[in-house]
Design an enzyme around this catalytic site. Structure first.
Site, PDB file in Angstrom:
ATOM      1  N   THR A 167       0.777  -1.183   0.082  1.00 53.74           N
ATOM      2  CA  THR A 167      -0.126  -0.164   0.066  1.00 53.74           C
ATOM      3  C   THR A 167       0.897   1.302   0.071  1.00 53.74           C
ATOM      4  OG1 THR A 167      -1.819  -1.050   1.175  1.00 53.74           O
ATOM      5  CG2 THR A 167      -1.669   1.361   1.179  1.00 53.74           C
ATOM      6  N   SER A 294       5.004  -6.951  -1.156  1.00 59.98           N
ATOM      7  CA  SER A 294       4.480  -6.857  -0.072  1.00 59.98           C
ATOM      8  C   SER A 294       5.074  -8.335   0.573  1.00 59.98           C
ATOM      9  CB  SER A 294       2.693  -7.126  -0.210  1.00 59.98           C
ATOM     10  OG  SER A 294       2.503  -7.259   1.228  1.00 59.98           O
ATOM     11  N   SER A 295       5.541  -8.176   1.762  1.00 57.87           N
ATOM     12  CA  SER A 295       6.089  -9.349   2.469  1.00 57.87           C
ATOM     13  C   SER A 295       4.975 -10.486   2.896  1.00 57.87           C
ATOM     14  CB  SER A 295       7.048  -9.100   3.665  1.00 57.87           C
ATOM     15  OG  SER A 295       7.117  -9.714   4.516  1.00 57.87           O
ATOM     16  N   HIS A 296       4.057  -9.828   3.432  1.00 57.44           N
ATOM     17  CA  HIS A 296       2.953 -11.089   3.844  1.00 57.44           C
ATOM     18  C   HIS A 296       2.111 -11.780   2.993  1.00 57.44           C
ATOM     19  CE1 HIS A 296      -1.133  -9.042   3.642  1.00 57.44           C
ATOM     20  NE2 HIS A 296      -0.263  -7.933   3.557  1.00 57.44           N
ATOM     21  N   THR A 334      13.367   4.888  11.003  1.00 55.17           N
ATOM     22  CA  THR A 334      14.177   3.556  11.558  1.00 55.17           C
ATOM     23  C   THR A 334      13.511   2.308  10.920  1.00 55.17           C
ATOM     24  OG1 THR A 334      15.007   4.851  13.479  1.00 55.17           O
ATOM     25  CG2 THR A 334      15.356   2.372  13.446  1.00 55.17           C
ATOM     26  N   CYS A 419     -16.577  -7.704  -0.261  1.00 54.67           N
ATOM     27  CA  CYS A 419     -16.894  -8.225   0.649  1.00 54.67           C
ATOM     28  C   CYS A 419     -15.970  -8.299   1.837  1.00 54.67           C
ATOM     29  CB  CYS A 419     -17.507  -9.678   0.257  1.00 54.67           C
ATOM     30  SG  CYS A 419     -18.876  -9.865  -0.326  1.00 54.67           S
TER      31      CYS A 419
HETATM   32  C1  PLP Z   1      -2.751  -6.248  -5.637  1.00 53.95           C
HETATM   33  C2  PLP Z   1      -2.548  -5.788  -4.221  1.00 53.95           C
HETATM   34  N1  PLP Z   1      -1.877  -4.587  -4.106  1.00 53.95           N
HETATM   35  C3  PLP Z   1      -1.603  -4.183  -2.834  1.00 53.95           C
HETATM   36  C4  PLP Z   1      -2.184  -4.810  -1.678  1.00 53.95           C
HETATM   37  C5  PLP Z   1      -1.733  -4.096  -0.280  1.00 53.95           C
HETATM   38  O1  PLP Z   1      -0.661  -4.699   0.386  1.00 53.95           O
HETATM   39  P1  PLP Z   1      -0.006  -4.503   1.677  1.00 53.95           P
HETATM   40  O2  PLP Z   1      -1.048  -5.231   2.580  1.00 53.95           O
HETATM   41  O3  PLP Z   1       1.257  -5.015   1.854  1.00 53.95           O
HETATM   42  O4  PLP Z   1      -0.341  -2.978   1.907  1.00 53.95           O
HETATM   43  C6  PLP Z   1      -2.483  -5.939  -1.954  1.00 53.95           C
HETATM   44  C7  PLP Z   1      -2.864  -6.794  -0.681  1.00 53.95           C
HETATM   45  O5  PLP Z   1      -3.970  -6.989  -0.337  1.00 53.95           O
HETATM   46  C8  PLP Z   1      -2.825  -6.585  -3.220  1.00 53.95           C
HETATM   47  O6  PLP Z   1      -3.364  -7.659  -3.089  1.00 53.95           O
HETATM   48  S1  FES Z   2     -22.069  -9.039  -1.134  1.00 62.10           S
HETATM   49 FE1  FES Z   2     -21.097 -10.679  -1.906  1.00 62.10          FE
HETATM   50  S2  FES Z   2     -19.968 -10.176  -3.786  1.00 62.10           S
HETATM   51 FE2  FES Z   2     -20.876  -8.363  -2.996  1.00 62.10          FE
END
Ligand code: PLP
Ligand code: FES
Length: 495
Positions: A167, A294-296, A334, A419
Site C-alpha cells: 500500500t 508486500s512481504s505478507h 528507522t 466483501c
Molecule cells: C494487488 C495488491 N496490491 C496491494 C496490496 C496491499 O498490500 P499491503 O497489505 O502490503 O499493504 C494487496 C494486498 O491486499 C494486493 O493484493
Molecule cells: S455481497 Fe458478496 S459479492 Fe458483494
C-alpha cells in the site's frame, strides 16, 4: 444439514526450533521455551560482575530480581510465559477452518519466524547507527535481506527501498513520481481493476490537479495494448498497471507494457503484491521502472514490503515521509530489522522453493478448478490462459455468494475485495470484466498456497458441491432453470 468439521492435515515444514501444528502448541514450542530457560539459567549462573550490557536478557532478569520480582509471582513468571502465544494457532473461534484466502495473506513460514527471533533478543542495534558494532551487525543483516529481495526480480540491491508494505509502495509510486515531475507532466494512466490503494492514490492525485486515465479491461480482465498506447500523451509521467490481479489472478502482459512505456519515455510502475516470487519477473527484460512488493503475501511478516526504483534510467520521486534520510532519502524512519530480515528470508525461500511451490500450487489449483467447474452453471472469472494458478475465482450461478460463504464456515474464503470491506457492493473488478451483478455476487475466490494439502482440496470440492446443491434447492430461480424456463425471457414486474 452440513457435514461436521473435518480435520485434514496441513503441509508444514517443522524446523529444529520452530514448528507449526494444526491445533494447540507444538513440541517445538516446548523446545524453544526449554532453550530459553536454559540460556537464562546459564547466564544467571555466570559471574555477573562484568560491567557490560551486552547480555540484555541477563541484565533484565537481574533487574527484575532487584526490584522484588521474586516476591511477585506474576512478574517472575512473565519471562517464562513470554512465548505462550508464539505458536498458538487456534483462536477463540473453535476449530479453525481450512485456510484458502492466500490472496488476503499467507501463513508465516516457520523458517521466516526463526530468522526473525534473534532481532527481538540479541541483535537489537539500530541499523542506522554507524558508530558501533550494534549498528553494524544489524545493518549487515539488513543488506543481506535487501540482496535477497532484489534477486527475486533480478534487480540491484541499491534499487530496493523498504516500506511498510505494498500500500505504501503504491502510494509512493503514484504520488512520488507525479509530484516530482509536476511542472512538465501531469497525466497518469492506470486501470479499473487495480487494487483499491492504487485507485485511491490516483484519485488523490486527481484532487491535486493531475489528469488520470482509468483504462478498461476486456472480458478476460486484460488491458488492451492499443488502448494503452492511444492513452499515452507527451505529458504522461506514469503508467501503473498491476502484475497479477488480487481477485481474479489475471496476469497482465508486463513485457509488452514495459516496451510501450520505454519507447515513449514514460515510467512504468507495476503493483506486484500478488506476483512477486510467484511468477517470473525480470525488471530489466520487462522494462519495469518501479515495482511494489508486500512481504505478507510471500509467507513473510506483515507490516513490511518494498519498492523497486530503477537507477538507470533514473527514476526520480518525491518522498512521502521526510526525516533522517534513510533508504536513499526516499523513506525516512528507522527500519524494523526483525521484519526486514523475515521479509528477506521469505524472499530467499521464494527462490529456493520456486520449483516445488509452482508445481504444487498448479497441481492443487487445477484439481480444485476442474472439480468446481464440473458443477453445473459455474464460470471461471478472468482469463483461463493468462493467470497465476494460485488464485481461482468462480461464480456459482443461482447461489448468493454471501449465503454460500455463510454455509462454508469451515473454509476461510473471500468473495472478492468488496466483501472484505463492510460494503455490500459487488466486486468492481468483476464489473469491469462486464459481469452482471448476479454473477458478481455469486463469486468466490479460492487461494492455494505452499502449505495447502491435497486432502484440504478434496474436502473443499466435496463441501462446495454439497452446499451449492443445497442452496440451489432453496432458490425459486433454480426451480425455473430446472424446468427449462429461459430466465432472460421473463418480464419481471416492478414493485
Ligand atoms: C494487488 C495488491 N496490491 C496491494 C496490496 C496491499 O498490500 P499491503 O497489505 O502490503 O499493504 C494487496 C494486498 O491486499 C494486493 O493484493
Ligand atoms: S455481497 Fe458478496 S459479492 Fe458483494
Amino acid at each position: 444439514m452440513f457435514k461436521g468439521l473435518s480435520f485434514v492435515s496441513r503441509r508444514v515444514p517443522v524446523l529444529g526450533s520452530v514448528g507449526y501444528a494444526r491445533n494447540g502448541t507444538t513440541l517445538a514450542n516446548a523446545a524453544v521455551q526449554r532453550r530459553m530457560y536454559a540460556s537464562a539459567k546459564v547466564a544467571l549462573a555466570e559471574d555477573l560482575t562484568l560491567e557490560t550490557h551486552t547480555d540484555n536478557q541477563t541484565a533484565a532478569i537481574e533487574q527484575a530480581n532487584e526490584r522484588g520480582a521474586m516476591a511477585n509471582p506474576e512478574v517472575m513468571d512473565s519471562g517464562m510465559q513470554s512465548l505462550q502465544h508464539a505458536y498458538r494457532e487456534s483462536g477463540d473461534y473453535g476449530t479453525r477452518p481450512i485456510y484458502l484466502d492466500m490472496q488476503a495473506t499467507t501463513p508465516t513460514d516457520p523458517r521466516v519466524l526463526d530468522t526473525m527471533l534473534k532481532f527481538y533478543t540479541g541483535l537489537y542495534g539500530n541499523p542506522h547507527s554507524n558508530t558501533h558494532s550494534y549498528g553494524w551487525e544489524t545493518n549487515k543483516e539488513i543488506e543481506k535481506a535487501r540482496n535477497y529481495v532484489a534477486q527475486v526480480i533480478k534487480a540491484d540491491p541499491k534499487e530496493i527501498i523498504f516500506t511498510s508494505g505494498a500500500t505504501e509502495s503504491n502510494n509512493m509510486a503514484l504520488k512520488g513520481v507525479s509530484r516530482f515531475y509536476k511542472k512538465t507532466r501531469n497525466h497518469i494512466i492506470t486501470t479499473r481493476t487495480e487494487h483499491k490503494c492504487v485507485l485511491e492514490a490516483a484519485r488523490a492525485m486527481k484532487n491535486e490537479g493531475y489528469e488520470i486515465t482509468f483504462l478498461n479491461v476486456d472480458p478476460q480482465g486484460l488491458v488492451n495494448l492499443q488502448e494503452l498506447e492511444a492513452a499515452m500523451r507527451p505529458e504522461t509521467c506514469l503508467v501503473s498497471i498491476m502484475a497479477v490481479n488480487n481477485e481474479i489472478g489475471v496476469m497482465q502482459p508486463l513485457k509488452e507494457i514495459g516496451e510501450l512505456c520505454r519507447k515513449r519515455k514514460i515510467f512504468f510502475h507495476t503493483d506486484a503484491a500478488q506476483a512477486y516470487g510467484k511468477i517470473p519477473i525480470d525488471v530489466n527484460e520487462m522494462k519495469i521502472d518501479l515495482l511494489s512488493i508486500s512481504s505478507h503475501k510471500i509467507y513473510g511478516p506483515k507490516g513490511i514490503g518494498a519498492m523497486y526504483v530503477r537507477r538507470k534510467p533514473r527514476v526520480r520521486l518525491d518522498p512521502l515521509i521526510s526525516g533522517g534520510g534513510q533508504e536513499r532519502g526516499l523513506r525516512s524512519g528507522t527500519l524494523a530489522p526483525p521484519l526486514v530480515a523475515g521479509f528477506g528470508e521469505a524472499a530467499r525461500l521464494m527462490m529456493k522453493e520456486y520449483g516445488n511451490d509452482s508445481a504444487h500450487i498448479r497441481r492443487l489449483s487445477d484439481k480444485l478448478m476442474n472439480g468446481l467447474l464440473s458443477i453445473d452453471h459455474t464460470i471461471l472469472n478472468g482469463s483461463a490462459d493468462h493467470r497465476y494458478p494460485g488464485c481461482v475465482n468462480i461464480s456459482f450461478a443461482y447461489v448468493e455468494g454471501e449465503s454460500l460463504l455463510m454455509a462454508l464456515r469451515d473454509i476461510a474464503l473471500s468473495s472478492g475485495s468488496a466483501c472484505t470491506s463492510a460494503s455490500l457492493e459487488p466486486s468492481y473488478v468483476l464489473h469491469a470484466l462486464g459481469k452482471d451483478d448476479a454473477l458478481a455476487h455469486s463469486s468466490i475466490r479460492f487461494g492455494v498456497g505452499r502449505f495447502t494439502t491435497e486432502e484440504e482440496i478434496d474436502y473443499v470440492i466435496k463441501a462446495i458441491r454439497e452446499r451449492v446443491d443445497f442452496l440451489r434447492e432453496l432458490s425459486p430461480l433454480w426451480e425455473m432453470v430446472k424446468e427449462g424456463i429461459d430466465l432472460n425471457s421473463i418480464e419481471w414486474s416492478g414493485h
